[in-house]
Design a protein around this motif. Structure first.
Motif, PDB file in Angstrom:
ATOM      1  N   ALA A  63       0.830  -1.272  -0.107  1.00  0.00           N
ATOM      2  CA  ALA A  63      -0.002   0.069   0.121  1.00  0.00           C
ATOM      3  C   ALA A  63       0.833   1.308  -0.045  1.00  0.00           C
ATOM      4  O   ALA A  63       0.505   2.064  -0.974  1.00  0.00           O
ATOM      5  N   PHE A  64       1.896   1.425   0.990  1.00  0.00           N
ATOM      6  CA  PHE A  64       2.584   2.774   1.089  1.00  0.00           C
ATOM      7  C   PHE A  64       3.990   2.067   1.270  1.00  0.00           C
ATOM      8  O   PHE A  64       4.348   1.486   1.995  1.00  0.00           O
ATOM      9  N   PRO A  65       5.131   2.730   0.312  1.00  0.00           N
ATOM     10  CA  PRO A  65       6.138   2.293   0.430  1.00  0.00           C
ATOM     11  C   PRO A  65       7.049   2.678   1.580  1.00  0.00           C
ATOM     12  O   PRO A  65       6.788   3.552   2.316  1.00  0.00           O
ATOM     13  N   ALA A  66       8.128   1.708   1.902  1.00  0.00           N
ATOM     14  CA  ALA A  66       9.065   2.023   3.174  1.00  0.00           C
ATOM     15  C   ALA A  66       9.991   3.059   2.631  1.00  0.00           C
ATOM     16  O   ALA A  66      10.192   3.282   1.567  1.00  0.00           O
ATOM     17  N   LEU A  67      10.108   3.901   3.690  1.00  0.00           N
ATOM     18  CA  LEU A  67      11.367   5.000   3.502  1.00  0.00           C
ATOM     19  C   LEU A  67      12.386   4.603   4.035  1.00  0.00           C
ATOM     20  O   LEU A  67      13.488   5.005   3.528  1.00  0.00           O
ATOM     21  N   ALA A  68      12.404   3.692   4.805  1.00  0.00           N
ATOM     22  CA  ALA A  68      13.648   3.015   5.444  1.00  0.00           C
ATOM     23  C   ALA A  68      14.413   2.208   4.527  1.00  0.00           C
ATOM     24  O   ALA A  68      13.709   1.534   3.864  1.00  0.00           O
ATOM     25  N   GLY A  69      15.540   2.735   4.327  1.00  0.00           N
ATOM     26  CA  GLY A  69      16.414   1.680   3.375  1.00  0.00           C
ATOM     27  C   GLY A  69      15.993   2.269   1.891  1.00  0.00           C
ATOM     28  O   GLY A  69      16.390   1.282   1.062  1.00  0.00           O
ATOM     29  N   ASN A  70      15.146   3.032   1.539  1.00  0.00           N
ATOM     30  CA  ASN A  70      14.716   3.211   0.246  1.00  0.00           C
ATOM     31  C   ASN A  70      15.668   4.009  -0.730  1.00  0.00           C
ATOM     32  O   ASN A  70      16.169   5.067  -0.384  1.00  0.00           O
ATOM     33  N   ALA A  71      16.146   3.268  -1.694  1.00  0.00           N
ATOM     34  CA  ALA A  71      17.168   4.229  -2.658  1.00  0.00           C
ATOM     35  C   ALA A  71      16.662   5.392  -3.181  1.00  0.00           C
ATOM     36  O   ALA A  71      17.306   6.388  -3.235  1.00  0.00           O
TER      37      ALA A  71
END
Length: 130
Positions: free
Chosen positions: A48-56
């Motif tokens: 649903a909503f992308p992770a921001l942690a570790g997101n390139a």
């Protein structure tokens, strides 16, 4: 009479300090505006909503990230009219430096430039998901 003026000035100084002491932090701005979808952990909601942690994407060039936050994308709301340049730069810097991310800070001047670029860029014909 001079005691009243001194007292009034003292009260104004105390109230100004109280307001600045409760000024929103980048983390609290993120929590208030972004965490419902991206979670306070930055892990998002799978599917649903992308992770921001570790997101390139988040850690990379700040330009596309600023454009996304300003204009919105694929169900994400636009924040260009809701948050100031300083608030947006604080949130973006917080995201780019939290949860193990190591992105460069975003300044209010960067957000101003992104706003200008967004206004002058050619708008896509259709961004609807359906």
């Amino acid at each position: 009479m001079s005691h009243s003026i001194v007292l009034a000035c003292g009260l104004l100084a105390v109230s100004a300090f109280a307001v600045s002491a409760h000024a929103a932090t980048p983390q609290s701005l993120f929590n208030d505006n972004c965490s419902a979808c991206h979670q306070t952990t930055g892990k998002g909601v799978k599917g649903a909503f992308p992770a921001l942690a570790g997101n390139a994407f988040v850690r990379g060039d700040a330009g596309p990230v600023m454009a996304t936050v300003l204009a919105g994308r694929a169900g994400m709301p636009s924040f260009k009219d809701d948050l100031s340049d300083a608030e947006l730069s604080g949130i973006l810097t917080y995201v780019r430096s939290s949860w193990g991310n190591k992105g460069k800070p975003v300044t209010p001047a960067d957000v101003v430039a992104a706003r200008v670029k967004l206004k002058t860029s050619k708008k896509p014909i259709n961004l609807q998901a359906h």
